[in-house]
Design an enzyme around this catalytic site. Structure first.
Site, PDB file in Angstrom:
ATOM      1  N   GLY A  34       0.820  -1.210   0.000  1.00 50.00           N
ATOM      2  CA  GLY A  34       0.000   0.000   0.000  1.00 50.00           C
ATOM      3  C   GLY A  34       0.846   1.249   0.000  1.00 50.00           C
ATOM      4  N   ASN A  35       0.212   2.379   0.217  1.00 53.30           N
ATOM      5  CA  ASN A  35       0.945   3.646   0.283  1.00 53.30           C
ATOM      6  C   ASN A  35       0.297   4.536   1.339  1.00 53.30           C
ATOM      7  OD1 ASN A  35      -1.058   5.558  -1.069  1.00 53.30           O
ATOM      8  ND2 ASN A  35      -0.867   3.934  -2.596  1.00 53.30           N
ATOM      9  N   ARG A  36       0.884   5.705   1.575  1.00 54.23           N
ATOM     10  CA  ARG A  36       0.487   6.527   2.706  1.00 54.23           C
ATOM     11  C   ARG A  36      -0.585   7.569   2.385  1.00 54.23           C
ATOM     12  NH1 ARG A  36       3.778   7.621   6.953  1.00 54.23           N
ATOM     13  NH2 ARG A  36       4.209   9.718   6.205  1.00 54.23           N
ATOM     14  N   SER A  37      -1.256   7.444   1.253  1.00 58.36           N
ATOM     15  CA  SER A  37      -2.308   8.417   0.944  1.00 58.36           C
ATOM     16  C   SER A  37      -3.505   8.213   1.869  1.00 58.36           C
ATOM     17  CB  SER A  37      -2.762   8.264  -0.508  1.00 58.36           C
ATOM     18  OG  SER A  37      -3.827   9.149  -0.753  1.00 58.36           O
ATOM     19  N   ALA A  43      -3.668   7.895  -5.088  1.00 55.92           N
ATOM     20  CA  ALA A  43      -2.312   7.366  -5.218  1.00 55.92           C
ATOM     21  C   ALA A  43      -2.455   5.926  -5.699  1.00 55.92           C
ATOM     22  CB  ALA A  43      -1.588   7.425  -3.884  1.00 55.92           C
TER      23      ALA A  43
END
Ligand code: CTP
Ligand code: CA
Length: 232
Positions: A33-36, A100
């Site tokens: 995943g990502n931090r958005s 994102a």
């Protein structure tokens, strides 16, 4: 916009916003995943709604509450987001790709939870590229749909940041690109943001700093002006 009803300058317009961050599963219990957080995209959806637009929000794993009054399509992976955006974008006046999107996904997804092997020393993941959703829209005929992309960059130098944004806008065929510096403590989970907006000619047509809602309104000011310039 403090309390007052904003101008209904998006009345009769259909606006699609993608927000949040995609998750790419590895097995039933793990993902990349990502931090958005989804906050900036949600603020754009809310602001467009307040200005009279019919808003479809394609929501990928939001970490904050969904906005009221929007048609919400929940997705998780990049492939799901692509399908939902393509579906919603048909006939839309504006598409804002604030999500994102994972650039890569695991080449295979294990049906069973991955297990460590004794003494394996590590694990190498094989990833494959996801399609570029914004570029797909930008490179297909999209007359009557204003395409707005984001560029998340960690480049600290302001001039180089702009150059990266110009190159990204051109590569993707977006009509507007919102450049956003991100870092360990910038851009993502916070309530404030700072952006510049670049048009088709590479000109900076807006720069805004402040709450994500005020930044959203500044972006929509540019969008409304561009819609007024373009033939319906
Ligand atoms: N985007 C997309 N599909 C992808 C990757 C990105 O539609 N597979 C969109 C994002 O929603 C954003 C824009 O493209 O509007 C730019 O995303 P960004 O990650 O900044 O750029 P990339 O082109 O992926 O380049 P890189 O991450 O290598 O800098
Ligand atoms: Ca990317």
């Amino acid at each position: 916009v403090s309390g007052a009803v904003p101008a209904q300058d998006l009345a009769g317009r259909r606006v699609v916003v993608s927000a949040g961050g995609t998750r790419e599963p590895l097995d039933p219990v793990r993902f990349l995943g990502n931090r958005s957080s989804g906050k900036q995209g949600i603020a754009i959806a809310e602001a467009a709604r307040a200005r009279g637009a019919a808003v479809t929000l394609v929501a990928a794993n939001l970490e904050v509450a969904e906005p009221a009054g929007c048609d919400i399509r929940r997705v998780s992976t990049a492939m799901e987001l692509r399908e939902a955006v393509a579906d919603a974008a048909a006939g839309a006046d504006v598409v804002v790709m604030a999500a994102a999107v994972a650039d890569y996904r695991p080449a295979s997804v294990s049906e069973a939870k991955l297990k460590k092997e004794p003494g394996d020393g590590g694990l190498t993941l094989e990833l494959v590229r996801n399609p570029d959703i914004l570029a797909e829209l930008g490179h297909a005929p999209h007359d009557g749909t204003l395409l707005v992309g984001f560029a998340a960059e960690t480049e600290p130098d302001g001039a180089r940041l702009l150059e990266l944004g110009r190159a990204k806008r051109a590569a993707k065929g977006a009509d507007l690109l919102v450049v956003n510096r991100v870092g360990w403590n910038e851009g993502f989970a916070g309530d404030d943001n700072a952006v510049v907006v670049i048009d088709r000619h590479g000109e900076v047509v807006a720069s805004a700093e402040g709450s994500k809602l005020s930044v959203a309104h500044a972006m929509l000011d540019v969008i409304v002006a561009q819609l007024a310039d373009a033939p319906d």
